[in-house]
Design a protein around this motif. Structure first.
Motif, PDB file in Angstrom:
ATOM      1  N   SER A 276       0.801  -1.193  -0.118  1.00  0.00           N
ATOM      2  CA  SER A 276       0.117  -0.002   0.151  1.00  0.00           C
ATOM      3  C   SER A 276       0.768   1.175   0.095  1.00  0.00           C
ATOM      4  N   ILE A 277       0.454   2.285  -0.892  1.00  0.00           N
ATOM      5  CA  ILE A 277       1.287   3.422  -1.080  1.00  0.00           C
ATOM      6  C   ILE A 277       0.202   4.760  -0.923  1.00  0.00           C
ATOM      7  N   ALA A 278       0.517   5.492   0.100  1.00  0.00           N
ATOM      8  CA  ALA A 278      -0.502   6.670   0.479  1.00  0.00           C
ATOM      9  C   ALA A 278      -2.013   6.310   0.261  1.00  0.00           C
ATOM     10  N   SER A 279      -2.408   5.172   0.915  1.00  0.00           N
ATOM     11  CA  SER A 279      -3.692   4.721   0.978  1.00  0.00           C
ATOM     12  C   SER A 279      -4.230   3.961  -0.167  1.00  0.00           C
ATOM     13  N   LEU A 280      -3.559   3.801  -1.246  1.00  0.00           N
ATOM     14  CA  LEU A 280      -3.851   2.928  -2.570  1.00  0.00           C
ATOM     15  C   LEU A 280      -3.257   1.756  -2.323  1.00  0.00           C
ATOM     16  N   PRO A 281      -4.249   0.361  -2.139  1.00  0.00           N
ATOM     17  CA  PRO A 281      -3.645  -0.790  -1.917  1.00  0.00           C
ATOM     18  C   PRO A 281      -2.981  -1.676  -3.228  1.00  0.00           C
ATOM     19  N   ASN A 282      -2.219  -2.760  -2.923  1.00  0.00           N
ATOM     20  CA  ASN A 282      -1.957  -3.580  -3.979  1.00  0.00           C
ATOM     21  C   ASN A 282      -1.289  -2.887  -5.185  1.00  0.00           C
ATOM     22  N   GLN A 283      -0.303  -2.322  -4.896  1.00  0.00           N
ATOM     23  CA  GLN A 283       0.633  -1.644  -5.752  1.00  0.00           C
ATOM     24  C   GLN A 283       1.722  -2.611  -6.227  1.00  0.00           C
ATOM     25  N   ARG A 284       1.472  -3.147  -7.534  1.00  0.00           N
ATOM     26  CA  ARG A 284       2.124  -4.391  -8.065  1.00  0.00           C
ATOM     27  C   ARG A 284       2.499  -3.980  -9.443  1.00  0.00           C
ATOM     28  N   GLY A 285       3.534  -4.500 -10.039  1.00  0.00           N
ATOM     29  CA  GLY A 285       3.935  -4.280 -11.325  1.00  0.00           C
ATOM     30  C   GLY A 285       5.173  -4.370 -11.917  1.00  0.00           C
ATOM     31  N   ALA A 286       5.652  -4.022 -12.914  1.00  0.00           N
ATOM     32  CA  ALA A 286       7.026  -4.201 -13.465  1.00  0.00           C
ATOM     33  C   ALA A 286       8.170  -3.551 -13.204  1.00  0.00           C
ATOM     34  N   TYR A 287       9.257  -3.801 -13.195  1.00  0.00           N
ATOM     35  CA  TYR A 287      10.425  -3.240 -12.760  1.00  0.00           C
ATOM     36  C   TYR A 287      11.521  -3.485 -14.010  1.00  0.00           C
ATOM     37  N   LEU A 288      11.936  -2.541 -14.489  1.00  0.00           N
ATOM     38  CA  LEU A 288      12.910  -2.629 -15.513  1.00  0.00           C
ATOM     39  C   LEU A 288      14.126  -1.698 -15.182  1.00  0.00           C
ATOM     40  N   SER A 289      15.408  -2.239 -15.515  1.00  0.00           N
ATOM     41  CA  SER A 289      16.619  -1.179 -15.117  1.00  0.00           C
ATOM     42  C   SER A 289      17.704  -1.559 -16.042  1.00  0.00           C
ATOM     43  N   LEU A 290      18.367  -0.589 -16.496  1.00  0.00           N
ATOM     44  CA  LEU A 290      19.519  -0.570 -17.318  1.00  0.00           C
ATOM     45  C   LEU A 290      20.882   0.014 -16.875  1.00  0.00           C
ATOM     46  N   GLN A 291      21.857  -0.950 -16.687  1.00  0.00           N
ATOM     47  CA  GLN A 291      22.957  -0.427 -16.187  1.00  0.00           C
ATOM     48  C   GLN A 291      24.344  -0.443 -17.223  1.00  0.00           C
ATOM     49  N   PHE A 292      24.838   0.644 -17.075  1.00  0.00           N
ATOM     50  CA  PHE A 292      26.090   0.837 -17.969  1.00  0.00           C
ATOM     51  C   PHE A 292      27.417   0.903 -17.169  1.00  0.00           C
ATOM     52  N   SER A 293      28.365   0.325 -17.416  1.00  0.00           N
ATOM     53  CA  SER A 293      29.490   0.072 -16.485  1.00  0.00           C
ATOM     54  C   SER A 293      30.868   0.255 -17.286  1.00  0.00           C
ATOM     55  N   HIS A 294      31.724   0.906 -16.799  1.00  0.00           N
ATOM     56  CA  HIS A 294      33.079   0.832 -17.387  1.00  0.00           C
ATOM     57  C   HIS A 294      34.340   1.305 -16.347  1.00  0.00           C
TER      58      HIS A 294
END
Length: 294
Positions: A276-294
Motif C-alpha cells: 500500500s502506498i499513500a492509501s492505495l493498496p496492492n501496488q504491483r507491477g513491472a520493474y526494468l533497469s538498465l545499467q552501464f559500467s566502465h
C-alpha cells in the motif's frame, strides 16, 4: 500494448541520458573481477539489487583501480510510476560515491485527492565504504557501511499528510557473500542489510511523521542463484517504517531476473509488490533497469 510501448519509450529516453552521463566519468582500468560481482544499481543509486543495497561496490574496480556505473530504472505499479536515474563511482574497491534522482508519478492519487502536482521528486547522495571481507575469496562475507542522504524537492504535499522533514539520512550496514556451488551446484548469493531510517516510502513522502519521528531499524534481504555465468534469478525483501497516520506503509518485495552479457551492460527485470502506498493498496507491477559500467 500501448502501456508497454510507453514503458519502453520512457526507459529508452532515460537510457540516453545515462549514456551521456557515462561520457563524463573517468575511464576505468581493466579489472580481473568476475562478471556480476558489481551487482546492479538499486533505486537510490548504490550497488546492489533493485530495491536493496549490497555490500559490493559499483562497477568492477579492483584494488588500485577505479570504475563507474550509470543507470536508469522504471517501475510501473497499479496506480503509480517511478523513474530513477543516476551514477556511481568506486575507488580501489574500497569507497563508492553515488547520486540518484527519483520521480514518483502520482496518477490515481492526484485525481482522487485533487492534488496540485502530479509528481514528487527526490535526490539521493550516497557513499559506501567496504569495511572488510570479500564477496568470494574470504570466509567472512564482504561487509560495507553506507550512508544515503535524501532531499525531497516537492515537499508541500508530504508535509500536508504529516511528514515532519523534507530531508533525512539513512545509515545501513550490508553483508554479502557468494557461495560457489552453494545451491544444487550453482553459485548462490545472499545479502542482508540493516538500515536506520526516518524515510516514508524511501523518502518520496518525506521523513518522519505524526506516528513516529525518530529513526527505525529495518531489515532488507536478497537472495540470488546464478543459473549460468550471465544470468541470475532472485528475490528481495525490504522492510520499511510506518510513520504516517495518513496511510500504512508496507514492506516491498520483488522477484528479479538479471542479464549480464558483459562487464559494460546489465539489464534487470522484476515483478515488484510495493504493498500500500499513500492509501492505495496492492501496488504491483513491472520493474526494468538498465545499467552501464566502465
Amino acid at each position: 500494448m500501448a502501456g508497454l510501448a510507453c514503458f519502453v519509450t520512457k526507459l529508452a529516453k532515460m537510457a540516453g541520458v545515462a549514456c551521456l552521463g557515462m561520457a563524463y566519468l573517468p575511464l576505468a582500468q581493466a579489472s580481473d573481477r568476475l562478471l556480476m560481482t558489481g551487482g546492479a544499481t538499486q533505486l537510490e543509486g548504490s550497488a546492489g539489487g533493485g530495491i536493496v543495497p549490497w555490500a559490493v561496490l559499483s562497477g568492477y574496480a579492483s584494488e588500485g583501480q577505479r570504475g563507474g556505473t550509470a543507470f536508469v530504472t522504471r517501475v510501473q505499479a497499479s496506480d503509480y510510476a517511478l523513474d530513477a536515474s543516476g551514477a556511481a563511482y568506486s575507488f580501489d574497491n574500497r569507497v563508492e560515491v553515488s547520486y540518484a534522482r527519483q520521480r514518483l508519478h502520482l496518477g490515481t492519487l492526484r485525481d482522487q485527492l485533487g492534488l496540485p502536482t502530479s509528481t514528487f521528486d527526490m535526490e539521493t547522495i550516497g557513499t559506501k565504504i567496504r569495511l572488510g571481507g570479500d564477496l568470494i575469496y574470504t570466509r567472512m562475507p564482504q561487509i560495507s557501511l553506507g550512508l544515503q542522504h535524501k532531499r525531497h524537492l516537492d515537499f508541500d504535499v508530504p508535509k500536508l499528510i504529516g511528514a515532519r522533514k523534507d530531508s533525512g539520512t539513512d545509515i545501513y550496514v550490508s553483508a554479502t557473500k557468494l557461495f560457489l556451488a552453494g545451491a544444487a551446484g550453482r553459485n548462490l548469493l545472499l545479502n542482508g542489510t540493516l538500515r536506520a531510517t526516518k524515510a516514508n516510502q524511501t523518502g518520496l513522502l518525506g521523513f518522519g511523521g505524526d506516528r513516529n519521528a525518530g529513526y527505525k531499524t529495518v531489515f532488507e534481504g536478497s537472495a540470488g542463484v546464478l543459473i549460468n555465468p550471465r544470468w541470475v534469478l532472485g528475490i528481495e525483501y525490504r522492510q520499511k517504517p510506518d510513520n504516517l497516520g495518513f496511510a500504512r506503509e508496507d514492506a516491498w518485495r520483488d522477484a528479479f531476473m538479471g542479464w549480464f552479457p558483459n562487464k559494460h551492460v546489465a539489464l534487470i527485470a522484476a515483478y515488484a509488490d510495493l504493498g500500500s502506498i499513500a492509501s492505495l493498496p496492492n501496488q504491483r507491477g513491472a520493474y526494468l533497469s538498465l545499467q552501464f559500467s566502465h
